[in-house]
Design a protein around this motif. Sequence first.
Motif, mmCIF file in Angstrom:
data_model
loop_
_atom_site.group_PDB
_atom_site.id
_atom_site.type_symbol
_atom_site.label_atom_id
_atom_site.label_comp_id
_atom_site.label_asym_id
_atom_site.label_seq_id
_atom_site.Cartn_x
_atom_site.Cartn_y
_atom_site.Cartn_z
ATOM 1 N N VAL A 163 0.837 -1.211 0.000
ATOM 2 C CA VAL A 163 0.000 0.000 0.000
ATOM 3 C C VAL A 163 0.866 1.253 0.000
ATOM 4 N N LEU A 164 1.995 1.178 0.707
ATOM 5 C CA LEU A 164 2.905 2.324 0.776
ATOM 6 C C LEU A 164 3.801 2.429 -0.455
ATOM 7 N N GLY A 165 3.664 1.474 -1.376
ATOM 8 C CA GLY A 165 4.463 1.504 -2.589
ATOM 9 C C GLY A 165 5.895 1.065 -2.393
ATOM 10 N N ARG A 166 6.135 0.203 -1.394
ATOM 11 C CA ARG A 166 7.491 -0.272 -1.114
ATOM 12 C C ARG A 166 7.527 -1.788 -1.189
ATOM 13 N N SER A 167 8.722 -2.352 -1.299
ATOM 14 C CA SER A 167 8.883 -3.798 -1.364
ATOM 15 C C SER A 167 8.684 -4.404 0.021
ATOM 16 N N SER A 168 8.418 -5.693 0.064
ATOM 17 C CA SER A 168 8.158 -6.362 1.342
ATOM 18 C C SER A 168 9.393 -6.411 2.239
ATOM 19 N N ASP A 169 10.599 -6.251 1.661
ATOM 20 C CA ASP A 169 11.809 -6.233 2.483
ATOM 21 C C ASP A 169 12.151 -4.820 2.937
ATOM 22 N N MET A 170 11.156 -3.898 2.799
ATOM 23 C CA MET A 170 11.298 -2.520 3.267
ATOM 24 C C MET A 170 12.510 -1.843 2.626
ATOM 25 N N SER A 171 12.524 -1.889 1.299
ATOM 26 C CA SER A 171 13.581 -1.245 0.503
ATOM 27 C C SER A 171 14.969 -1.742 0.879
ATOM 28 N N GLY A 172 15.081 -3.040 1.083
ATOM 29 C CA GLY A 172 16.382 -3.639 1.359
ATOM 30 C C GLY A 172 16.807 -3.616 2.812
ATOM 31 N N ARG A 173 15.955 -3.122 3.705
ATOM 32 C CA ARG A 173 16.351 -3.006 5.111
ATOM 33 C C ARG A 173 16.523 -4.372 5.781
ATOM 34 N N TRP A 184 19.637 -5.353 8.136
ATOM 35 C CA TRP A 184 19.483 -5.764 9.534
ATOM 36 C C TRP A 184 20.104 -7.137 9.781
ATOM 37 N N GLN A 185 19.902 -8.055 8.853
ATOM 38 C CA GLN A 185 20.456 -9.400 9.030
ATOM 39 C C GLN A 185 21.979 -9.371 9.084
ATOM 40 N N ARG A 186 22.591 -8.582 8.216
ATOM 41 C CA ARG A 186 24.055 -8.528 8.188
ATOM 42 C C ARG A 186 24.605 -7.813 9.426
ATOM 43 N N GLY A 222 27.468 1.102 -6.187
ATOM 44 C CA GLY A 222 28.784 0.703 -5.716
ATOM 45 C C GLY A 222 29.238 1.353 -4.429
ATOM 46 N N THR A 223 28.433 2.226 -3.843
ATOM 47 C CA THR A 223 28.814 2.901 -2.603
ATOM 48 C C THR A 223 28.293 2.117 -1.395
ATOM 49 N N PRO A 224 29.012 2.157 -0.281
ATOM 50 C CA PRO A 224 28.566 1.417 0.908
ATOM 51 C C PRO A 224 27.430 2.128 1.630
ATOM 52 N N THR A 225 26.567 1.369 2.265
ATOM 53 C CA THR A 225 25.496 1.914 3.092
ATOM 54 C C THR A 225 26.096 2.548 4.340
ATOM 55 N N MET A 226 25.472 3.636 4.831
ATOM 56 C CA MET A 226 26.062 4.427 5.905
ATOM 57 C C MET A 226 25.446 4.181 7.272
ATOM 58 N N SER A 227 24.372 3.392 7.363
ATOM 59 C CA SER A 227 23.745 3.149 8.668
ATOM 60 C C SER A 227 22.915 1.879 8.615
ATOM 61 N N ALA A 228 22.442 1.439 9.791
ATOM 62 C CA ALA A 228 21.645 0.224 9.884
ATOM 63 C C ALA A 228 20.178 0.467 9.583
ATOM 64 N N HIS A 229 19.759 1.719 9.470
ATOM 65 C CA HIS A 229 18.363 2.066 9.199
ATOM 66 C C HIS A 229 17.408 1.508 10.257
ATOM 67 N N PHE A 241 12.292 3.046 13.860
ATOM 68 C CA PHE A 241 12.235 1.643 13.428
ATOM 69 C C PHE A 241 12.784 1.436 12.021
ATOM 70 N N THR A 242 12.874 2.492 11.239
ATOM 71 C CA THR A 242 13.414 2.334 9.880
ATOM 72 C C THR A 242 14.567 3.290 9.572
ATOM 73 N N GLU A 243 14.956 4.107 10.539
ATOM 74 C CA GLU A 243 16.096 5.006 10.381
ATOM 75 C C GLU A 243 16.894 5.021 11.676
ATOM 76 N N SER A 244 18.180 5.334 11.580
ATOM 77 C CA SER A 244 19.050 5.391 12.765
ATOM 78 C C SER A 244 19.225 6.807 13.284
ATOM 79 N N ARG A 245 18.560 7.771 12.685
ATOM 80 C CA ARG A 245 18.816 9.178 12.975
ATOM 81 C C ARG A 245 18.419 9.613 14.382
ATOM 82 N N LEU A 246 17.648 8.801 15.083
ATOM 83 C CA LEU A 246 17.315 9.116 16.469
ATOM 84 C C LEU A 246 18.564 9.371 17.293
ATOM 85 N N LEU A 247 19.673 8.715 16.946
ATOM 86 C CA LEU A 247 20.891 8.728 17.751
ATOM 87 C C LEU A 247 21.897 9.787 17.321
#
Length: 461
Positions: free
Chosen positions: A289-299, A303-305, A340-347, A405-411
């Motif tokens: 409904v939100l227009g996103r994939s079931s894996d929450m845009s790769g999150r 999280w698993q890694r 090719g760039t690395p992800t910067m947070s755990a989201h 729950f989907t971003e790390s910016r709280l910290l």
Amino acid sequence: MPADDRIPVPVAVPGSRRSLMPALGTWAFFLTFSGQGVRDLVGWWAFGAVAALSAVALVLVFFAEGHRVPWRALPPVTTAYVLVCLLSVLWSQYPEETALAGLLMLTTSVVGVLLACGLSLRQMTDALSRALEATLVLSLLLEAYVAMVLRHPLIPLYMQDWDEVPISYYWVNGDLFNGGPIQGIVGNRNPLAFIALLTLLCVAVRWADRRIRPAGLVIWTAVSLLVLVLTDSATVSVALVVCAASGLVLWLVRHVPHRWRPVVLTTAAAIGVVLVAAAIGLHSQVTAVLGRSSDMSGRWEIWQRVLALWEEHTILGWGWIMYWVPWLPVFATLVVRPDGTPTMSAHNAYIEALFQTGVVGATLVVVLVVLLLYRSFRLALRNIDSDASVLLPALLMTALAVQSFTESRLLSEGNWVVVCALGTWLGLHRLYERGRNGTRTDSTAPVRAASTRTPTRLNAS
């Protein structure tokens, strides 16, 4: 508290000069929420110099105007988490980076504490609102410039001499008139959308508090909603719905007879639990409904890694680092984007805390969020009939909790400044209530009025 109750608060020393704290508060919120835009404009080293000078100016003005920090008002859980981050340099897998990240964490924490002790709640609301409004306006102007004048994506100015700039590093793509998504001066649609949400909350509370004119209400509501539509952030869309539902419940509590208020709150809590359970059980349908994939845009993969890495250092974590730095091998290949760039947070703020500060730190973060939610809503409900300004902490914490729950910016950065400011302000209020009820408080805590020694209102502008 009743509107005519007078409450002692930290204020400026006697004198005719106008306080500089409100203006510095606005700048502090702008710099922490829109820091990426400043970095993209002047580069990292210049930004570091600006941030350091700004922090020094805030400290000097704070004490020059006669403000003090009552130590008993400091939020203990927040303080404990900051200490864990600082101490993690002792066991960090990347001690140099942890030392720098710890310094940044300490600085943003101090800024939040000083703003809470040097500004009333209404002044802090105004400072936050002005900073966020400026970010939205500058974002739309930059997007318009790139779309109409530049006519091609804009890269950060300090990257102009790079041979190749990855797509994910682009500052603005120029999609304003294509329906978005836009990134604004912060260079990322998700934080820009969150800034628009916080602006909307500030405007709503100021309107309920009768402190904004109809024209201002219409203009800033329209700008906020426009940015929300153009950013198309699923996380912020959910946060908007939850904040709107929370606001509706608070409105109902205020307008129903007292005997019905427990029924309203109990019913709302039950419905909330059911909806959360349904959303978890039907997450695939919800994300569709939100227009996103079931894996929450790769999150899910991220999280698993990250959790797999956490299992190597479960109790105290790998060491505080805030944002992942790409030059460390552990982050360079952990999760790589399509360009090719690395992800910067755990989201996810809790997984982030678990990875960087272990079970100890993650537990503190969970307790912190729950405690701030409880205290802010308790304050709002106790004063629902008399003071609309106290609704803002509850609504801000609701938005921050959903985003966590989907971003790390709280910290980090602006979100962490707000967390520290709200925690400290609630501590100041608790000290006052204990004093008013006859409980012995620290006589050295300078929660006092100025020249005439007449207590001023807690929310006095």
